[in-house]
Design a protein around this motif. Structure first.
Motif, PDB file in Angstrom:
ATOM      1  N   LEU A  40       0.835  -1.203   0.000  1.00  0.00           N
ATOM      2  CA  LEU A  40       0.000   0.000   0.000  1.00  0.00           C
ATOM      3  C   LEU A  40       0.871   1.253   0.000  1.00  0.00           C
ATOM      4  N   ARG A  41       1.942   1.236   0.774  1.00  0.00           N
ATOM      5  CA  ARG A  41       2.864   2.380   0.805  1.00  0.00           C
ATOM      6  C   ARG A  41       3.438   2.634  -0.585  1.00  0.00           C
ATOM      7  N   ARG A  47       1.413   7.013  -6.714  1.00  0.00           N
ATOM      8  CA  ARG A  47       0.307   7.888  -7.097  1.00  0.00           C
ATOM      9  C   ARG A  47       0.438   9.314  -6.568  1.00  0.00           C
ATOM     10  N   ALA A  48       1.291   9.544  -5.586  1.00  0.00           N
ATOM     11  CA  ALA A  48       1.412  10.887  -4.991  1.00  0.00           C
ATOM     12  C   ALA A  48       1.965  11.866  -6.020  1.00  0.00           C
ATOM     13  N   PRO A 118      -6.211  13.051  -5.647  1.00  0.00           N
ATOM     14  CA  PRO A 118      -6.256  11.902  -4.729  1.00  0.00           C
ATOM     15  C   PRO A 118      -5.163  10.889  -5.027  1.00  0.00           C
ATOM     16  N   PHE A 119      -4.534  10.411  -3.968  1.00  0.00           N
ATOM     17  CA  PHE A 119      -3.517   9.368  -4.115  1.00  0.00           C
ATOM     18  C   PHE A 119      -3.632   8.309  -3.027  1.00  0.00           C
ATOM     19  N   VAL A 120      -4.190   8.653  -1.859  1.00  0.00           N
ATOM     20  CA  VAL A 120      -4.341   7.679  -0.780  1.00  0.00           C
ATOM     21  C   VAL A 120      -5.533   6.761  -1.053  1.00  0.00           C
ATOM     22  N   GLN A 121      -6.679   7.344  -1.369  1.00  0.00           N
ATOM     23  CA  GLN A 121      -7.882   6.547  -1.610  1.00  0.00           C
ATOM     24  C   GLN A 121      -7.732   5.610  -2.811  1.00  0.00           C
ATOM     25  N   PRO A 122      -7.207   6.075  -3.953  1.00  0.00           N
ATOM     26  CA  PRO A 122      -7.026   5.139  -5.072  1.00  0.00           C
ATOM     27  C   PRO A 122      -6.028   4.023  -4.756  1.00  0.00           C
ATOM     28  N   TRP A 124      -5.631   2.641  -1.798  1.00  0.00           N
ATOM     29  CA  TRP A 124      -6.364   1.661  -0.993  1.00  0.00           C
ATOM     30  C   TRP A 124      -7.343   0.864  -1.857  1.00  0.00           C
ATOM     31  N   GLU A 125      -7.986   1.527  -2.804  1.00  0.00           N
ATOM     32  CA  GLU A 125      -8.928   0.830  -3.670  1.00  0.00           C
ATOM     33  C   GLU A 125      -8.240  -0.244  -4.506  1.00  0.00           C
ATOM     34  N   SER A 126      -6.977  -0.024  -4.850  1.00  0.00           N
ATOM     35  CA  SER A 126      -6.253  -1.034  -5.629  1.00  0.00           C
ATOM     36  C   SER A 126      -5.670  -2.140  -4.750  1.00  0.00           C
ATOM     37  N   GLN A 127      -5.255  -1.812  -3.534  1.00  0.00           N
ATOM     38  CA  GLN A 127      -4.593  -2.790  -2.668  1.00  0.00           C
ATOM     39  C   GLN A 127      -5.523  -3.420  -1.633  1.00  0.00           C
ATOM     40  N   GLY A 128      -6.632  -2.783  -1.309  1.00  0.00           N
ATOM     41  CA  GLY A 128      -7.541  -3.265  -0.273  1.00  0.00           C
ATOM     42  C   GLY A 128      -8.094  -4.666  -0.522  1.00  0.00           C
TER      43      GLY A 128
END
Length: 149
Positions: A40-41, A47-48, A118-122, A124-128
């Motif tokens: 996730l990191r 993405r950041a 956005p970079f945190v939410q996408p 998580w959506e890919s790794q969650g």
């Protein structure tokens, strides 16, 4: 008043299996949480957005120049409770402004706003879903390995 005595056979065996499950499950879950946190990191870092150099007024206001990539470099994974949980995210105060954007007020002096990046939410959506599926597999293996059906 009557006295009722209940005897359960095999409690020692069950107790040993639960202890084994607990220890093995903790190790397996900890490894999975660690792998998922670093994945996730990495997704967040990728993405950041990378900013640009600021000099002049920004340097005067904050006392230093803002170097590009500071937001990316601040993304960390912090583990707690024996690596059974993790907090992953940027450590810069302005990260929410980048993630969600800002909106200009009606005051004419505040005429600038930024669009959300956005970079945190996408991330998580890919790794969650990978994390959740992997956790189910780890728990199922730990339960089966301890002799439970």
């Amino acid at each position: 008043m009557s006295k009722v005595t209940i005897r359960v056979n095999g409690v020692e065996v069950l107790s040993r299996k639960l202890e084994t499950l607990s220890e093995d499950a903790r190790k397996a879950i900890g490894k999975h949480v660690q792998r998922s946190a670093y994945a996730l990191r990495g997704a967040e870092i990728k993405r950041a957005p990378k900013g640009r150099r600021f000099y002049g007024k920004v340097k005067e206001q904050f006392g230093h120049k803002q170097l590009p990539g500071a937001l990316r470099k601040s993304i960390r994974a912090k583990f707690t409770r024996g690596k059974l949980s993790a907090e992953i995210g940027p450590r810069r105060f302005y990260a929410p402004f980048v993630e969600y954007g800002t909106k200009a007020s009606d005051d004419p002096r505040h005429r600038f706003s930024t669009k959300p990046q956005p970079f945190v939410q996408p991330a998580w959506e890919s790794q969650g879903p990978k994390y959740e599926d992997g956790m189910v597999d780890v728990i199922n293996k730990a339960v089966k390995g301890a002799g439970f059906k």
